[in-house]
Motif scaffolding. Structure first.
Motif, mmCIF file in Angstrom:
data_model
loop_
_atom_site.group_PDB
_atom_site.id
_atom_site.type_symbol
_atom_site.label_atom_id
_atom_site.label_comp_id
_atom_site.label_asym_id
_atom_site.label_seq_id
_atom_site.Cartn_x
_atom_site.Cartn_y
_atom_site.Cartn_z
ATOM 1 N N LEU A 116 0.681 -1.006 0.219
ATOM 2 C CA LEU A 116 -0.033 0.002 0.133
ATOM 3 C C LEU A 116 0.971 1.191 0.068
ATOM 4 O O LEU A 116 0.446 2.165 -0.615
ATOM 5 C CB LEU A 116 -0.831 0.121 1.216
ATOM 6 C CG LEU A 116 -2.131 -1.162 1.223
ATOM 7 C CD1 LEU A 116 -2.890 -1.243 2.390
ATOM 8 C CD2 LEU A 116 -3.027 -0.676 0.037
ATOM 9 N N VAL A 117 1.812 1.128 0.604
ATOM 10 C CA VAL A 117 3.018 2.216 0.764
ATOM 11 C C VAL A 117 3.431 2.743 -0.690
ATOM 12 O O VAL A 117 3.498 3.575 -1.255
ATOM 13 C CB VAL A 117 4.044 2.283 1.811
ATOM 14 C CG1 VAL A 117 4.967 3.512 1.791
ATOM 15 C CG2 VAL A 117 3.280 2.116 3.104
ATOM 16 N N ARG A 118 3.939 1.313 -1.306
ATOM 17 C CA ARG A 118 4.436 1.566 -2.536
ATOM 18 C C ARG A 118 3.664 2.034 -3.670
ATOM 19 O O ARG A 118 3.761 2.676 -4.410
ATOM 20 C CB ARG A 118 5.025 0.244 -3.020
ATOM 21 C CG ARG A 118 6.183 -0.088 -2.328
ATOM 22 C CD ARG A 118 7.006 -1.552 -2.908
ATOM 23 N NE ARG A 118 6.143 -2.594 -2.536
ATOM 24 C CZ ARG A 118 6.618 -3.672 -1.870
ATOM 25 N NH1 ARG A 118 7.437 -3.367 -1.115
ATOM 26 N NH2 ARG A 118 5.754 -4.637 -1.673
ATOM 27 N N GLU A 119 2.253 1.722 -3.602
ATOM 28 C CA GLU A 119 1.106 2.337 -4.244
ATOM 29 C C GLU A 119 1.160 3.819 -4.255
ATOM 30 O O GLU A 119 1.086 4.581 -4.977
ATOM 31 C CB GLU A 119 -0.208 1.690 -3.845
ATOM 32 C CG GLU A 119 -1.104 1.790 -4.806
ATOM 33 C CD GLU A 119 -2.741 1.248 -4.355
ATOM 34 O OE1 GLU A 119 -2.497 -0.064 -4.308
ATOM 35 O OE2 GLU A 119 -3.500 1.804 -3.919
ATOM 36 N N LYS A 120 1.194 4.495 -3.039
ATOM 37 C CA LYS A 120 1.458 5.761 -2.603
ATOM 38 C C LYS A 120 2.589 6.531 -3.507
ATOM 39 O O LYS A 120 2.337 7.560 -4.052
ATOM 40 C CB LYS A 120 1.447 6.112 -1.229
ATOM 41 C CG LYS A 120 0.182 5.848 -0.434
ATOM 42 C CD LYS A 120 -0.796 6.619 -0.750
ATOM 43 C CE LYS A 120 -2.147 6.322 0.203
ATOM 44 N NZ LYS A 120 -3.221 7.234 -0.389
ATOM 45 N N ILE A 121 3.669 5.946 -3.243
ATOM 46 C CA ILE A 121 4.692 6.366 -4.104
ATOM 47 C C ILE A 121 4.607 6.595 -5.551
ATOM 48 O O ILE A 121 4.851 7.521 -6.150
ATOM 49 C CB ILE A 121 6.105 5.442 -3.869
ATOM 50 C CG1 ILE A 121 6.380 5.480 -2.097
ATOM 51 C CG2 ILE A 121 7.390 6.071 -4.491
ATOM 52 C CD1 ILE A 121 7.573 4.533 -1.797
ATOM 53 N N ARG A 122 4.232 5.359 -5.937
ATOM 54 C CA ARG A 122 3.780 5.377 -7.525
ATOM 55 C C ARG A 122 2.913 6.474 -7.795
ATOM 56 O O ARG A 122 2.904 6.880 -8.955
ATOM 57 C CB ARG A 122 3.285 4.001 -7.823
ATOM 58 C CG ARG A 122 4.290 3.184 -8.081
ATOM 59 C CD ARG A 122 3.738 1.682 -8.633
ATOM 60 N NE ARG A 122 2.835 1.108 -7.812
ATOM 61 C CZ ARG A 122 2.736 0.093 -7.075
ATOM 62 N NH1 ARG A 122 4.038 -0.228 -6.825
ATOM 63 N NH2 ARG A 122 1.772 -0.469 -6.535
#
Ligand code: NA7
Length: 889
Positions: free
Chosen positions: A315-321
């Motif tokens: 979920l955090v990686r999704e935010k970064i993207r």
């Protein structure tokens, strides 16, 4: 306060050449040093603080880089010892800037007139324990040496910057700055070409600000870090209201919480929540902009289980993207090499968005490592970057560096701390070290320190130390020293705690991995602030357990021992059970006890999903019996494990060990059939044993209908179920089958003797009591039948039995009979392996997802079952964490 004024108000002793003699010397005038000085004075001790910096502040004195802020909300990151002080100071922001924190510490120093006992600009060069005088002798680089009875390191955990470890730094002709030693005068970065090396908190806080000033910013990233928006501003209304409505209760809750910030313990596990529910929780945490919130409030398994953690990480990686426009840069900024929270995540303000700026370049050092720093800039193995300024945000020699870098510390018998710690820090409670009398560390390695709100941990340590010094004085003792036994026990407890969390899976400054050549191991205490506090209190209530106190005329007191022998989660569970003050189960009557157990089981986390769960009836010794079947998600046919639940032949049923059966199904990839055998007192001996055998035969004969592999079955059982499994193996051997490929016996009953030491040592206090076992035996089996091998398999013939894996727990009345069975099987030529689990109790392994430290043991059980069935070994960190929590023989 200007430096000149500070110097003027500093201790008179600064320029004296004679030795300054005090009761207590403290190194460091940061958060810890200031409070401890205040407490020492109030307790009537003479004290001096030696501080290398030019003013108070500690780490906040040195870390003046652009954007430096705390990452715990400031209303929590404050002293709490004086309600008047709390009223007198108001923070302007949710996360205060470094200058504001420094002003606060200056305000505290003034308010309690602390500076007059602080020698600024003074470094301790050497500290030696004077055995005869029972004092520490300190040599300083400036002014008088110091002689003190007690010596306290309040040096902080992140105050010793580590060297850059890159060739050529000296050749660089431009400006060089370290975030951890930022100049006091203004640094002009405007319009310059700047390189920042390092993307930890310091890098992530400073990069967006530097980017705004620089002509060109190049960020050299070795490992991407997780960061979440701080959403800085005024303190959030909900937290403020909570604090202001009952300040004392808020502070007290923080003191007993896990991280030193009052948040409740999250109980829902990830697989109990839908995708939408998990996302909702995550979005709430993201919006909160609070590290402790996102690290603890999503779901119960986020920090302890790899699968639960992966969900957050993604979920955090999704935010970064979502923020970074260039997908390649977004990917380079996305951490994949460590679980979320295993390395300290950062709080940022526009960090990821900074990479959308045209003047910012990210260099991924994993793809193009730095070769050297040259006169004009930085060369990687692919390109060269000409820069005017290099900023090293490369971190600290954390936790131990700050203590050891100050000076050589020589304790009893000439031993130096650096030699004692060569293989990693050894401490008792993170507060003291054996062989170094009257030496104390505030938030040292082995205490919660950096995994907690430091303000709370500092106050707890300072209070504990000063209270001990007062008690020592009152009792007429002059020295206090940890024993080797206590220190070794603490190391083991630390290792046990380390298996609870995922910190062991990341290369970080928590583990010493950021400093080349440093010994590895999780340095902070991972068991939580509240549990740690209660342990420190137990040391005191246990008569200074693990300390040797000495005084004049040979006076000595030593209550030697280990303060915690239980696994940390077992300790919590037993503590909760003790608080419930339950009546003994044996007083409830059989039906009452069954009802109680049903209720009790409702509170435990549901088992994890498996491929399929089914129910049915099979043929027992005297009629049909219910069973529950757990099938893996993989295509069959699968080997079958016939499972017998625990409950003293009286309690439980085919689904009472549901989480354990699911866990074994998932780990082994086999079908588990849990049998609902008949119970006493309605059906006494040998009903359960005969049912066990008959059910096994029936299941073996109907294996194909279950989707099972043709050929031998396996048996397994816990407690009385372990007894039935063991007996089934003997009966199958004697009655012509079915063939059994292996037996897993978890804390089995194997004998009717109650004389073995474990029955006495663990008679009470560990849930399964001696009294309860007596009751079970009485209900199931008359004394005349008890030596029958169908209930005391230890007394049967043991030759020719299937290979066995026997699990016993240290704090279990049944421990020694399980070990005896394993030893006897081995003697009879049966291949047998024993797992003797230290710190565990009778129910540890079946309390799946409650006793997290049982994971390693269950992984081994599953491997044993797979081995019996001829299946290959499985490779997974999740299945087999390091062996530090289970002593196998
Ligand atoms: P950290 O968190 O230790 O970060 C240091 C960063 O520097 C990190 O990204 C390192 O990469 C990187 N680093 C360290 N040495 C090198 C070399 N030789 N080459 C390239 N990159 C390097 O320190 P901070 O000061 O940011 O924060 C410390 C704590 O202070 C923080 O957690 C908060 O609690 C407050 P690595 O990850 O080691 O690959």
């Amino acid at each position: 306060m200007p430096e000149a004024m500070v110097a003027a108000r500093a201790s008179d002793a600064t320029n004296s050449a004679t030795t300054q003699t005090v009761d207590v010397a403290v190194v460091g005038a940061g958060f810890a040093g200031l409070y401890i000085l205040h407490r020492l004075r109030k307790a009537g001790f003479s004290a001096v603080v030696l501080e290398e910096g030019g003013d108070v502040g500690g780490t906040w004195y040195w870390n003046r880089y652009p954007g430096a802020r705390c990452d715990i909300q400031t209303i929590d990151y404050s002293y709490t010892f004086d309600p008047e002080l709390e009223k007198a100071w108001t923070w302007s922001e949710k996360y205060a800037t470094q200058p504001e924190i420094l002003r606060y510490l200056g305000f505290v120093a003034d308010r309690y007139d602390l500076r007059r006992d602080i020698r600024f600009g003074t470094k301790v060069k050497q500290a030696t324990w004077d055995e005869a005088g029972e004092r520490w002798q300190l040599a300083t680089d400036k002014g008088a040496s110091v002689s003190c009875r007690h010596y306290i390191m309040a040096t902080g955990c992140l105050s010793s910057p580590k060297p850059p470890e890159i060739d050529g730094v000296k050749d660089f002709k431009g400006e060089v700055y370290f975030t951890g030693r930022w100049p006091h005068e203004e640094v002009n970065l405007k319009g310059k070409r700047i390189a920042v090396i390092g993307t930890g908190s310091s890098g992530i806080q400073s990069i967006p600000i530097i980017a705004e000033q620089a002509a060109q910013l190049t960020v050299f990233q070795r490992t991407p870090n997780f960061a979440l928006p701080a959403h800085n501003g005024t303190a959030p209304a909900d937290r403020k209201t909570m604090l202001e409505s009952d300040r004392a209760a808020y502070r007290e809750q923080a003191r007993w919480s896990l991280a030193g910030v009052p948040y409740p313990q999250q109980m829902d596990v990830s697989w109990q929540l839908s995708d939408a529910e998990r996302r909702e929780r995550f979005e709430k945490a993201w919006a909160a902009g609070d590290l402790v919130h996102i690290l603890t409030q999503l779901w119960a398994d986020q920090a302890v289980d790899v699968d639960g953690n992966k969900l957050v990480s993604e979920l955090v990686r999704e935010k970064i993207r979502g923020v970074v426009k260039d997908p390649d840069i977004a990917e380079a900024l996305s951490p994949h090499d460590h679980p979320f929270g295993a390395k300290r995540p950062c709080l940022d303000t526009n960090y990821y968005a900074t990479y959308n700026r045209p003047n910012v370049t990210l260099v991924n050092l994993r793809q193009e490592p730095i070769k050297a720093i040259t006169a004009s800039g930085i060369t990687t193995d692919k390109r060269s970057f000409d820069v005017d300024v290099i900023v090293f945000a490369t971190g600290f020699d954390a936790m131990t560096g700050a203590i050891m870098a100050v000076h050589p510390i020589t304790g009893r018998a000439g031993k130096s701390l650096s030699s004692v710690w060569a293989q990693g820090p050894q401490t008792y409670l993170g507060l003291t070290v054996a062989g170094f009398p009257n030496l104390f560390m505030i938030t040292g390695p082995g205490s919660p320190s950096v995994l907690s709100n430091m303000a709370v941990s500092i106050e707890q340590h300072a209070d504990w130390v000063v209270d001990r010094l007062v008690a020592l004085r009152e009792a007429g003792f002059t020295t206090m020293e940890a024993t080797e036994t206590a220190q070794t026990g603490w190391a083991r407890h630390m290792a046990d705690c380390a298996t609870l969390t995922l910190h062991r899976l990341a290369n970080t400054w928590y583990t010493g991995a950021n400093v080349p050549g440093k010994a590895r191991g999780v340095m902070p205490y991972t068991g939580g602030v509240g549990p740690y506090r209660s342990i420190c209190n137990e040391v005191v209530s246990g008569g200074m357990l693990g300390f040797r106190l000495k005084g004049p005329n040979g006076a000595e007191q030593c209550n030697d021992g280990e303060v915690v022998r239980l696994q940390p989660d077992v300790r919590l569970v037993l503590g909760m059970l003790a608080q419930m003050n339950l009546p003994p189960i044996e007083t409830m009557g059989a039906q009452g006890a069954r009802d109680f157990l049903d209720e009790f089981n409702k509170a435990r986390p549901a088992g994890r999903p498996v491929g399929e769960v089914g129910e049915g009836m099979l043929q027992g010794a005297d009629g049909p019996l219910p069973y529950k079947l757990y099938r893996p998600a993989t295509p069959g046919p699968h080997p079958i494990v016939v499972y017998f639940h625990g409950g003293g032949w009286v309690l439980g049923d085919q689904q009472s060990d549901d989480p354990f059966c699911r866990d074994m199904c998932r780990r082994t990839g086999m079908i588990i059939v849990s049998v609902g055998y008949r119970h006493a007192p309605e059906h006494r001996f040998p009903a359960a044993a005969e049912d066990g055998y008959a059910a096994t035969r029936w299941i073996a004969e109907h294996a194909a209908e279950f989707g099972g592999k043709p050929g031998p079955v396996l048996v397994a059982g816990w407690s009385a179920g372990g007894n039935i499994a063991a007996v089934t193996c003997q009966l199958a051997r004697d009655r012509g089958g079915p063939p059994i490929a292996g037996q897993l016996l978890v804390c089995p009953v194997t004998d009717c003797s109650f004389d073995r030491p474990s029955y006495t040592e663990n008679a009470a206090g560990y849930f399964l009591t001696r009294g309860l076992m007596f009751w079970f035996w009485d209900l199931y089996c008359s004394p005349a039948d008890r030596t029958d091998p169908r209930v005391s398999p230890l007394r049967g013939k043991l030759e020719g039995l299937p290979p066995a894996y026997i699990v016993t727990c240290e704090f279990d009345p049944l421990r020694d009979e399980g070990i005896a069975y394993g030893d006897a099987l081995a003697k009879a030529g049966v291949p047998v392996e024993q797992l003797r689990a230290h710190g565990q109790f009778h129910s540890s392994f079946t309390m799946v997802d409650v006793i997290i430290t049982g994971v390693s043991g269950r992984a081994k059980m599953a491997e044993a079952l797979r081995g019996f069935a001829g299946l290959p070994k499985q490779e997974s960190e999740r299945r087999a964490p390091p062996e530090i929590n289970v002593a196998a023989k």
